[in-house]
Design an enzyme around this catalytic site. Structure first.
Site, mmCIF file in Angstrom:
data_model
loop_
_atom_site.group_PDB
_atom_site.id
_atom_site.type_symbol
_atom_site.label_atom_id
_atom_site.label_comp_id
_atom_site.label_asym_id
_atom_site.label_seq_id
_atom_site.Cartn_x
_atom_site.Cartn_y
_atom_site.Cartn_z
ATOM 1 N NE ARG A 89 -11.058 -24.828 11.505
ATOM 2 C CZ ARG A 89 -11.319 -25.617 10.485
ATOM 3 N NH1 ARG A 89 -10.507 -26.609 10.180
ATOM 4 N NH2 ARG A 89 -12.403 -25.434 9.762
ATOM 5 C CE LYS A 110 14.778 -35.015 7.826
ATOM 6 N NZ LYS A 110 15.197 -35.101 6.411
ATOM 7 C CE LYS A 118 21.083 -39.020 10.839
ATOM 8 N NZ LYS A 118 20.071 -38.058 10.347
ATOM 9 C CD GLU A 155 23.890 -40.266 7.258
ATOM 10 O OE1 GLU A 155 22.734 -39.833 7.298
ATOM 11 O OE2 GLU A 155 24.894 -39.538 7.382
ATOM 12 C CG ASP A 203 21.669 -40.223 3.543
ATOM 13 O OD1 ASP A 203 20.433 -40.140 3.444
ATOM 14 O OD2 ASP A 203 22.415 -39.237 3.636
#
Length: 282
Positions: A97, A132, A164, A194, A215
């Site tokens: 697994r 992320k 940012k 950004e 962005d």
């Protein structure tokens, strides 16, 4: 992939799953029993994580024989056997697994990345990942992006500066933010800022930066931003990019597109482990 990290990671995830022991396998499989099993891909995709699965089984049975039948990064059809393992049946069933979970996720990431890379054929624009990622799995997930043909963005917060809007607010101004960063980091560290408007792009270009993140801009604004930048710094597009919009965005002239969902929202590739032969006791 860092071999020290991989070994430690595999031990941690096996310990999480096994705990005090594999109650089912230990009750049903005689000690010393050996088998040969295969890994079978049950849908079309890109194979990633073969070395990871190998490490899982060899952690439990160092003497097992692991034979990859395709190369890492190969695009395979449904029904393809991608690896064979011969060794302790207990070890194979206990590690099954964990090995499949990791390979399925990594192959899912590699598959989607490859699909996006193909959409940009003929363009110089690159497909990037982001931070992320699943906590604890960043090395594996970013590795899977590379297997799929993508490029890794900064690995972590210490691998590059990304200024940012919240950072600028804390510093008081863009100029002050860049000044403080330049005073603190070494000359090898790149600085990206950004921007979500053309006015911000103009402001950023007045300072010594290496890259601009465009962005959530619409296509027309992004084209104007790329024209304004005119190759003076590296450009990255981000925000809401989908398989349907990635090529039009890339055609604006940006150097790269980054997609968080490459690592946080992809579907795993279906892979199974099947007995090919039960060889009996040693």
């Amino acid at each position: 992939m860092n071999p020290i990290y991989l070994k430690q990671f595999i031990r941690e995830v096996l310990n999480e799953d096994i705990g005090a022991g594999d109650l089912t396998t230990e009750a049903l499989v005689p000690e010393g029993h050996r088998s040969t099993c295969v890994l079978l891909v049950k849908q079309q995709g890109v194979v990633a994580g073969l070395p990871v699965a190998e490490q899982v089984f060899k952690e439990l049975d160092p003497a097992c024989e692991w034979t990859p039948l395709v190369e890492e990064g190969t695009e395979v059809d449904k029904g393809t056997v991608i690896a064979r393992i011969t060794g302790s049946t207990r070890a194979i069933l206990t590690g099954e697994r964990v090995a499949l979970n990791l390979m399925q996720r990594m192959s899912g990431i590699a598959t989607v990345t490859r699909e996006l890379v193909k959409k940009l054929e003929g363009l110089s624009c690159r497909v990037l990942d982001t931070r992320k990622t699943t906590p604890g799995m960043r090395q594996l997930e970013k590795y899977a992006v590379r297997v799929g043909g993508g490029v890794n963005h900064r690995f972590g917060l210490s691998h590059g500066v990304m200024i940012k809007d919240n950072h600028i607010a804390m510093a008081g101004s863009l100029e002050e933010a860049i000044k403080r960063v330049r005073e603190r980091v070494g000359h090898m560290v790149q600085i990206e800022v950004e921007a979500d408007t053309l006015e911000q792009v103009k402001q950023i270009l007045a300072f010594d930066v290496d890259a601009i993140l465009l962005d959530n801009m619409d296509l027309d604004t992004m084209r104007q931003a790329v024209k304004l930048i005119d190759g003076r710094v590296w450009t990255e597009a981000s925000g809401g990019i989908t398989p349907e919009t990635i090529r039009p965005i890339a055609e604006t002239g940006v150097d790269a597109v980054s997609l968080g969902w490459l690592t946080h929202s992809v579907s795993s590739l279906d892979i199974s482990l099947d007995f090919e032969d039960e060889t009996g006791d040693e």
